[in-house]
Design an enzyme around this catalytic site. Structure first.
Site, PDB file in Angstrom:
ATOM      1  N   GLU A  39       0.864  -1.313  -0.018  1.00 12.96           N
ATOM      2  CA  GLU A  39      -0.058   0.063  -0.118  1.00 12.96           C
ATOM      3  C   GLU A  39       0.855   1.247   0.101  1.00 12.96           C
ATOM      4  O   GLU A  39       2.119   1.164   0.479  1.00 12.96           O
ATOM      5  CB  GLU A  39      -0.860  -0.117   1.267  1.00 12.96           C
ATOM      6  CG  GLU A  39      -1.934  -1.250   1.206  1.00 12.96           C
ATOM      7  CD  GLU A  39      -2.770  -1.358   2.313  1.00 12.96           C
ATOM      8  OE1 GLU A  39      -3.608  -2.182   2.418  1.00 12.96           O
ATOM      9  OE2 GLU A  39      -2.854  -0.457   3.219  1.00 12.96           O
ATOM     10  N   CYS A  92       3.517   8.861   0.776  1.00  9.93           N
ATOM     11  CA  CYS A  92       3.997   7.654   1.760  1.00  9.93           C
ATOM     12  C   CYS A  92       4.305   6.248   1.265  1.00  9.93           C
ATOM     13  O   CYS A  92       3.525   5.762   0.634  1.00  9.93           O
ATOM     14  CB  CYS A  92       2.862   7.641   2.965  1.00  9.93           C
ATOM     15  SG  CYS A  92       3.504   6.274   4.122  1.00  9.93           S
ATOM     16  N   CYS A 128       6.337  -6.974   7.018  1.00  7.76           N
ATOM     17  CA  CYS A 128       7.686  -6.337   8.201  1.00  7.76           C
ATOM     18  C   CYS A 128       7.671  -7.385   9.118  1.00  7.76           C
ATOM     19  O   CYS A 128       6.981  -7.990   9.673  1.00  7.76           O
ATOM     20  CB  CYS A 128       6.995  -5.166   8.628  1.00  7.76           C
ATOM     21  SG  CYS A 128       8.412  -4.295   9.648  1.00  7.76           S
ATOM     22  N   CYS A 180       5.887  -4.962  15.385  1.00  2.52           N
ATOM     23  CA  CYS A 180       5.557  -4.084  16.399  1.00  2.52           C
ATOM     24  C   CYS A 180       3.953  -4.376  16.693  1.00  2.52           C
ATOM     25  O   CYS A 180       3.088  -4.483  16.105  1.00  2.52           O
ATOM     26  CB  CYS A 180       5.495  -2.544  16.049  1.00  2.52           C
ATOM     27  SG  CYS A 180       7.277  -2.197  15.670  1.00  2.52           S
ATOM     28  N   CYS A 201       0.912  -2.183  15.470  1.00  2.00           N
ATOM     29  CA  CYS A 201       0.862  -1.830  13.897  1.00  2.00           C
ATOM     30  C   CYS A 201       0.278  -3.116  13.160  1.00  2.00           C
ATOM     31  O   CYS A 201       0.500  -4.294  13.200  1.00  2.00           O
ATOM     32  CB  CYS A 201       2.515  -1.813  13.453  1.00  2.00           C
ATOM     33  SG  CYS A 201       2.472  -1.680  11.790  1.00  2.00           S
ATOM     34  N   SER A 243      11.172   6.072  15.319  1.00  2.00           N
ATOM     35  CA  SER A 243       9.703   5.550  16.071  1.00  2.00           C
ATOM     36  C   SER A 243      10.547   5.153  17.562  1.00  2.00           C
ATOM     37  O   SER A 243      10.825   4.122  17.693  1.00  2.00           O
ATOM     38  CB  SER A 243       9.325   4.342  15.353  1.00  2.00           C
ATOM     39  OG  SER A 243       8.978   4.716  14.241  1.00  2.00           O
ATOM     40  N   CYS A 267      -1.537   6.356   9.651  1.00  2.00           N
ATOM     41  CA  CYS A 267      -0.381   5.610  10.391  1.00  2.00           C
ATOM     42  C   CYS A 267      -0.731   4.513  11.251  1.00  2.00           C
ATOM     43  O   CYS A 267      -1.632   4.324  12.008  1.00  2.00           O
ATOM     44  CB  CYS A 267       0.414   6.726  11.197  1.00  2.00           C
ATOM     45  SG  CYS A 267       1.760   6.001  11.968  1.00  2.00           S
TER      46      CYS A 267
HETATM   47  S1  SF4 Z   1       5.660   0.108  12.753  1.00  2.00           S
HETATM   48 FE1  SF4 Z   1       6.770  -1.585  13.213  1.00  2.00          FE
HETATM   49  S2  SF4 Z   1       5.684  -3.334  12.228  1.00  2.00           S
HETATM   50 FE2  SF4 Z   1       4.947  -1.470  11.491  1.00  2.00          FE
HETATM   51  S3  SF4 Z   1       5.737  -1.386   9.693  1.00  2.00           S
HETATM   52 FE3  SF4 Z   1       6.985   0.097  11.113  1.00  2.00          FE
HETATM   53  S4  SF4 Z   1       8.491  -1.404  11.808  1.00  2.00           S
HETATM   54 FE4  SF4 Z   1       7.078  -2.540  10.735  1.00  2.00          FE
END
Ligand code: SF4
Length: 365
Positions: free
Chosen positions: A95, A109, A116, A120, A123, A231, A353
């Site tokens: 996306e 973005c 990933c 996290c 997420c 982050s 987000c």
């Molecule tokens: S917030 Fe963490 S899990 Fe989500 S895309 Fe970013 S690095 Fe990957």
């Protein structure tokens, strides 16, 4: 610290294809091809008249003009955010989001990986697991995709097909951890900086804070000085580990050491380093967490904390209550910490987000 999951597929870049198709071609031919991809004058390799006819014909046959193909574009009710689901080589989907920014231009973005590995816990993408890195072409073509989208949209372009607003900014905040795909992200940055008018201060790479990669980029003379955002999400080690399995006991101290080197290297720019902080109710938004963040910010120095309202509804977490959010923000501001609050955009089309997810069967969440 989670190790990067082994890549299940290796996909060739356009430049690699070009080298294989035309092994004896002079270097400037590759540059001409790359230039053409970013020019509004061309819609196909067959239009690129400064390339030899045989080369054009071979390119048309062998290489797609776009490395991403549209599956679906969703428009937010306010018409200020668009989410694109695009297919990359091998049929995988990622996306990408187009958002109106504060200056009235567009910010894109981009995703840097299919899925990933960082997992996290707050997420949506983290629930997908990791499939593969995107190539530099699949990354920059998300921007080319939106450029073409603006040009063909009757409400977003003029009668000559010129976009009413330009794409001015790019953020690497979509699916994936950009620094876990270091080489392809660096090559995507090179392409953007070489062939578009988007400069280094208009590009932000956001990372969970992979310290070996953050150290590497400071030592890498070919890494461009684009903006970085880390982050952080908590300055309390235990809370951070619960939210981000990629974190570990020595992370926060390691990050402070890294920021010292970062400010040494970028002293002349007097830039703040941005720490992203997603606000989760009763998880990282208490007075204790604000105090830990104030102390951490003082250790680091020139930081800007970007507070992010939480958007992912299919989650164990909830957004901070308005009163808690305001109290947390005030506590930081009263302590002299520079704080911004991210506008929520596109939450009605799951483009905000933390909401990006393409399910394994290909349907969009
Ligand atoms: S917030 Fe963490 S899990 Fe989500 S895309 Fe970013 S690095 Fe990957």
């Amino acid at each position: 610290m989670i190790a990067q999951t082994e890549e299940k597929e290796r996909v060739n870049t356009r430049a690699e294809h070009f080298g294989r198709l035309f092994p004896g071609a002079p270097k400037f031919r590759l540059k001409q091809m790359e230039e053409a991809l970013f020019s509004p004058l061309f819609q196909s390799f067959s239009d690129v008249s400064n390339l030899p006819l045989l080369m054009r014909e071979t390119l048309v046959r062998e290489l797609p003009w776009f490395a991403v193909q549209e599956v679906q574009v969703l428009e937010s009710a306010k018409k200020d955010t668009y989410k694109g689901v695009v297919e990359v080589q091998g049929g995988k989907r990622v996306e990408t989001v187009l958002m109106k920014n504060a200056r009235g231009a567009w910010t894109v973005c981009v995703s840097s990986q299919v899925g990933c590995a960082m997992a996290c816990t707050f997420c949506a993408t983290g629930t997908m697991g990791f499939t593969r890195n995107l190539t530099s072409d699949e990354i920059v073509d998300q921007i080319r995709f939106w450029e073409a989208f603006l040009r063909k949209s009757p409400t977003l372009s003029d009668s000559k097909g010129e976009p009413l607003s330009r794409i001015s900014n790019v953020v690497f905040m979509g699916m994936g951890e950009p620094l876990a795909n270091y080489e392809q992200v660096k090559e995507a940055l090179r392409l953007l900086l070489s062939y578009t008018d988007i400069g280094v201060t208009r590009i932000t790479v956001s990372t969970v804070g992979l310290l070996p990669m953050l150290r590497k980029l400071l030592d890498d003379p070919t890494w461009p000085p684009v903006r970085l955002a880390v982050s952080l999400h908590s300055a309390d080690g235990e809370t951070r580990k619960n939210m981000m399995p990629s974190s570990y006991d020595a992370f926060l101290d390691g990050l402070v050491e890294w920021t010292e080197r970062y400010f040494e290297k970028f002293e002349s720019r007097r830039r703040h380093l941005t720490f992203e902080y997603v606000m989760l109710s009763k998880v990282n938004d208490t007075e204790r967490h604000a105090k830990a963040l104030i102390d951490f910010s003082r250790r680091v120095g020139k930081v800007r904390i970007n507070l992010i309202p939480y958007n992912f509804t299919g989650s164990i977490y909830r957004d901070s209550l308005p009163g808690d959010f305001a109290r947390f923000q005030k506590q930081l501001e009263d302590a002299g910490v520079v704080v911004t609050r991210r506008r929520t955009m596109g939450d009605d089309i799951a483009a905000a987000c933390g909401q990006l997810i393409v399910e394994k069967n290909g349907s969009v969440d």
